[in-house]
Design an enzyme around this catalytic site. Structure first.
Site, mmCIF file in Angstrom:
data_model
loop_
_atom_site.group_PDB
_atom_site.id
_atom_site.type_symbol
_atom_site.label_atom_id
_atom_site.label_comp_id
_atom_site.label_asym_id
_atom_site.label_seq_id
_atom_site.Cartn_x
_atom_site.Cartn_y
_atom_site.Cartn_z
ATOM 1 N N HIS A 216 0.663 -1.240 0.091
ATOM 2 C CA HIS A 216 -0.055 -0.115 -0.046
ATOM 3 C C HIS A 216 1.016 1.326 0.041
ATOM 4 O O HIS A 216 0.896 2.229 -0.821
ATOM 5 C CB HIS A 216 -0.859 -0.032 1.226
ATOM 6 N N ASP A 217 1.612 1.565 1.058
ATOM 7 C CA ASP A 217 2.392 2.737 1.350
ATOM 8 C C ASP A 217 3.408 3.004 0.188
ATOM 9 O O ASP A 217 3.455 4.404 -0.291
ATOM 10 C CB ASP A 217 2.850 2.791 2.603
#
Ligand code: RIB
Ligand code: CA
Length: 300
Positions: A235-236
């Site tokens: 995600h990040d």
């Protein structure tokens, strides 16, 4: 062009990879790392951020911030990231954090910004960013762009409606979205295209201590089936990759609203075509993982 960036984070297994990518990317000059409680409690996210910054040999201050949302109760995601926040991977203790609190450090960095401004990257609950912007709104003029891993246009990951960062502090997300500066959003719909697989992990070269730590962390996160593959979403790192390699993404102007009450609390309501935010839509996933492999190999 190198961008001066503040990263607000809650490490967090995917935050760890995002931080490594940022430190390894010449397009990004990390001015400050601020920390919130999120994936795990603040004591552990702070310890993890200190360890990751030191492991990467990054000369960057780490400053602790909010240990809870603006309103509501703190709830972690240890069921995903492990009780220590790094899937049980023990790292050497990092340099001490700077005294003070995140919101003050963010405001000081914005005050000191040059004409090109500072890019704010939020890869955890947006509490620290909201506190900084809400208490001195004029400093938003020094914000070049806000890049958030937050929200979901379709299905959430902590409730059917809400993604974890948005759900953790929807009031903070609303403050950040409403600050008047350009916001680029990497929602779950984007990040679920970035599935870390065993095959890719197996292809990673031997390199330095950061590559070893990244492989250990990513190899310890539970994997499951996603439409884009069997593994777990990075995600990040998608938020960081937007700054390092924007050609890997397509995007569209959107309006974003946030539900603050009821069973859909934390839901991001995204309307295409209206602006002023930018939604990252499609990811060149092979290109993303080629970038990540190449950049991780550059680190100590
Ligand atoms: O929903 C994914 C987001 O929540 C990521 O930032 C992950 O680290 C967690 O904070
Ligand atoms: Ca995070």
């Amino acid at each position: 062009m190198t961008r001066r960036v503040i990263i607000d984070t809650d490490p967090g297994t995917d935050d760890a990879i995002a931080l490594f990518l940022a430190f390894a990317s010449p397009e990004i000059d990390v001015a400050l790392v601020t920390v919130a409680g999120g994936n795990v409690g603040l004591a552990r996210t702070l310890r993890n951020a200190r360890a990751l910054v030191s492991l990467a040999g990054a000369d960057v201050q780490v400053v602790a911030g909010a240990d809870r949302p603006l309103l509501g109760r703190f709830e972690d995601a240890a069921y995903v990231h492990g009780e220590d926040g790094l899937a049980g991977v023990a790292l050497p203790e990092g340099r001490p954090a700077e005294r003070g609190i995140a919101a003050d450090a963010i405001r000081a960095a914005l005050r000191a910004a040059g004409p090109e401004g500072v890019t704010l990257v939020g890869i955890g609950p947006a509490t620290n960013l909201a506190l900084a912007l809400a208490t001195e709104p004029a400093l938003a003029a020094h914000v070049a762009e806000i890049v958030l891993m937050s929200g979901a246009a379709t299905r959430g990951n902590v409730t059917p409606h809400a993604e974890f960062n948005a759900w953790s502090d929807p009031e903070a997300l609303s403050v950040v979205l409403g600050c008047g500066r350009p916001v680029t959003l990497a929602t779950l719909d984007l990040t679920r295209q970035a599935i870390c697989t065993r095959e890719w992990l197996g292809s990673l070269a031997e390199a330095g201590r950061c590559m070893a730590a990244a492989r250990a962390i990513m190899g310890s996160v539970p994997m499951r089936a996603y439409p884009a593959g069997f593994g777990h979403p990075q995600h990040d790192a998608c938020a960081i990759a937007w700054l390092a390699a924007p050609h890997l993404f397509t995007h569209a102007p959107v309006h974003v609203g946030v539900d603050l009450a009821g069973e859909t609390r934390g839901r991001t309501r995204i309307t295409l075509g209206e602006g002023p935010a930018r939604l990252l839509e499609r990811l060149d996933s092979p290109g993303f993982f080629a970038l990540l492999a190449e950049r991780l190999a550059r680190l100590p």
